[in-house]
Write an enzyme that holds these catalytic residues in place. Structure first.
Site, PDB file in Angstrom:
ATOM      1  N   CYS A  12      20.468  -9.817 -86.480  1.00 64.03           N
ATOM      2  CA  CYS A  12      19.598  -8.793 -85.891  1.00 64.03           C
ATOM      3  C   CYS A  12      20.080  -7.435 -86.389  1.00 64.03           C
ATOM      4  O   CYS A  12      20.762  -7.340 -87.419  1.00 64.03           O
ATOM      5  CB  CYS A  12      19.541  -8.897 -84.371  1.00 64.03           C
ATOM      6  SG  CYS A  12      21.111  -8.644 -83.518  1.00 64.03           S
ATOM      7  N   ASN A  15      23.732  -6.649 -83.692  1.00 65.58           N
ATOM      8  CA  ASN A  15      24.624  -7.794 -83.397  1.00 65.58           C
ATOM      9  C   ASN A  15      25.282  -7.674 -82.016  1.00 65.58           C
ATOM     10  O   ASN A  15      26.407  -8.138 -81.824  1.00 65.58           O
ATOM     11  CB  ASN A  15      25.686  -7.985 -84.494  1.00 65.58           C
ATOM     12  CG  ASN A  15      26.408  -9.333 -84.437  1.00 65.58           C
ATOM     13  OD1 ASN A  15      27.566  -9.435 -84.807  1.00 65.58           O
ATOM     14  ND2 ASN A  15      25.749 -10.381 -83.981  1.00 65.58           N
ATOM     15  N   CYS A  17      22.807  -7.668 -79.026  1.00 66.09           N
ATOM     16  CA  CYS A  17      21.828  -8.175 -78.045  1.00 66.09           C
ATOM     17  C   CYS A  17      21.262  -9.540 -78.442  1.00 66.09           C
ATOM     18  O   CYS A  17      21.556 -10.556 -77.811  1.00 66.09           O
ATOM     19  CB  CYS A  17      20.675  -7.174 -77.878  1.00 66.09           C
ATOM     20  SG  CYS A  17      21.179  -5.589 -77.206  1.00 66.09           S
ATOM     21  N   ARG A  18      20.436  -9.581 -79.502  1.00 62.07           N
ATOM     22  CA  ARG A  18      19.694 -10.807 -79.818  1.00 62.07           C
ATOM     23  C   ARG A  18      20.507 -11.850 -80.562  1.00 62.07           C
ATOM     24  O   ARG A  18      20.574 -13.015 -80.146  1.00 62.07           O
ATOM     25  CB  ARG A  18      18.435 -10.453 -80.629  1.00 62.07           C
ATOM     26  CG  ARG A  18      17.415  -9.653 -79.851  1.00 62.07           C
ATOM     27  CD  ARG A  18      16.373  -9.023 -80.755  1.00 62.07           C
ATOM     28  NE  ARG A  18      16.962  -7.986 -81.600  1.00 62.07           N
ATOM     29  CZ  ARG A  18      16.330  -7.339 -82.569  1.00 62.07           C
ATOM     30  NH1 ARG A  18      15.058  -7.644 -82.830  1.00 62.07           N
ATOM     31  NH2 ARG A  18      16.932  -6.400 -83.267  1.00 62.07           N
ATOM     32  N   SER A  19      21.123 -11.469 -81.700  1.00 59.05           N
ATOM     33  CA  SER A  19      21.774 -12.521 -82.513  1.00 59.05           C
ATOM     34  C   SER A  19      23.009 -13.144 -81.857  1.00 59.05           C
ATOM     35  O   SER A  19      23.222 -14.353 -82.023  1.00 59.05           O
ATOM     36  CB  SER A  19      22.062 -12.034 -83.938  1.00 59.05           C
ATOM     37  OG  SER A  19      22.938 -10.938 -83.959  1.00 59.05           O
ATOM     38  N   ASP A 128      13.361  -6.274 -79.779  1.00 54.77           N
ATOM     39  CA  ASP A 128      14.679  -5.696 -79.505  1.00 54.77           C
ATOM     40  C   ASP A 128      14.719  -5.243 -78.043  1.00 54.77           C
ATOM     41  O   ASP A 128      13.972  -4.348 -77.656  1.00 54.77           O
ATOM     42  CB  ASP A 128      14.868  -4.504 -80.447  1.00 54.77           C
ATOM     43  CG  ASP A 128      16.271  -3.943 -80.356  1.00 54.77           C
ATOM     44  OD1 ASP A 128      16.987  -4.281 -79.389  1.00 54.77           O
ATOM     45  OD2 ASP A 128      16.646  -3.176 -81.246  1.00 54.77           O
TER      46      ASP A 128
HETATM   47  P1  4NP Z   1      20.216  -6.016 -81.389  1.00 55.73           P
HETATM   48  O1  4NP Z   1      19.833  -4.728 -80.510  1.00 55.73           O
HETATM   49  O2  4NP Z   1      19.748  -5.734 -82.799  1.00 55.73           O
HETATM   50  O3  4NP Z   1      19.426  -7.123 -80.754  1.00 55.73           O
HETATM   51  O4  4NP Z   1      21.703  -6.187 -81.275  1.00 55.73           O
HETATM   52  C1  4NP Z   1      20.260  -3.439 -80.866  1.00 55.73           C
HETATM   53  C2  4NP Z   1      21.445  -2.950 -80.352  1.00 55.73           C
HETATM   54  C3  4NP Z   1      21.847  -1.671 -80.678  1.00 55.73           C
HETATM   55  C4  4NP Z   1      21.080  -0.886 -81.507  1.00 55.73           C
HETATM   56  C5  4NP Z   1      19.906  -1.385 -82.033  1.00 55.73           C
HETATM   57  C6  4NP Z   1      19.493  -2.671 -81.714  1.00 55.73           C
HETATM   58  N1  4NP Z   1      21.495   0.439 -81.833  1.00 55.73           N
HETATM   59  O5  4NP Z   1      20.738   1.143 -82.506  1.00 55.73           O
HETATM   60  O6  4NP Z   1      22.583   0.857 -81.421  1.00 55.73           O
END
Ligand code: 4NP
Length: 155
Positions: A12, A15, A17-19, A128
């Site tokens: 994702c 790294n 939340c989702r992955s 997201d």
């Molecule tokens: P993820 O979510 O891609 O599912 O881990 C996010 C977590 C943090 C950020 C973006 C997406 N960020 O911009 O900090």
């Protein structure tokens, strides 16, 4: 005859939340099915802002609520080793998929995570949930559970 373990990387943006949640669900399912030795499983982000951090507390919590331990530490995609280091790349959304191609991954090895979700014929994104409420994490959990189950059934 022994077969090499299949190397699977969940990807994702951050790294956190989702992955990591997808990775933990997949690990849980392969352990439950007694086939953990057939896989090498990891996750990463195309961005490195959270490298070294634990997953978002909301991902850890939704996992715990469902009996799944989310304990991976965030890392950024490594352009020098990851493209050849994995057989299958599961992108959470279309932007992650495009980023992986730009980062040198063979497009033939990339799949959108929800292409394995039997409830959605058109493989939409895993949204997201970072800026949303906790309810977003419940929805993401359900999507990832169906997608991981579908993925495993397809392998
Ligand atoms: P993820 O979510 O891609 O599912 O881990 C996010 C977590 C943090 C950020 C973006 C997406 N960020 O911009 O900090």
């Amino acid at each position: 005859m022994t077969t090499e373990p299949k190397r699977v990387l969940f990807v994702c943006l951050g790294n956190i939340c989702r992955s990591p949640l997808a990775e933990a669900i997949f690990l849980h399912l392969i352990e439950q099915r007694g086939i953990a030795d057939r896989f090498i499983v990891d996750s990463c982000g195309t961005g490195g802002w959270h490298a070294g951090n634990r997953a978002d507390p909301r991902s850890i919590m939704v996992g715990a609520k469902n009996g799944i331990t989310v304990d991976s530490i965030a890392r950024k995609f490594d352009q020098s080793t990851d493209p050849d280091g994995f057989d299958l790349f599961l992108a959470m959304d279309a932007a992650n998929k495009n980023d992986l191609i730009d980062l040198g991954v063979d497009p033939a090895k990339i799949r959108l995570m929800r292409s394995f979700d039997p409830s959605t014929p058109n493989a939409p994104d895993v949204p997201d949930p970072y800026y949303g409420g906790d309810n977003g994490f419940d929805k993401v959990y359900e999507m990832l559970l169906s997608s991981c189950t579908g993925l495993l059934d397809s392998l």
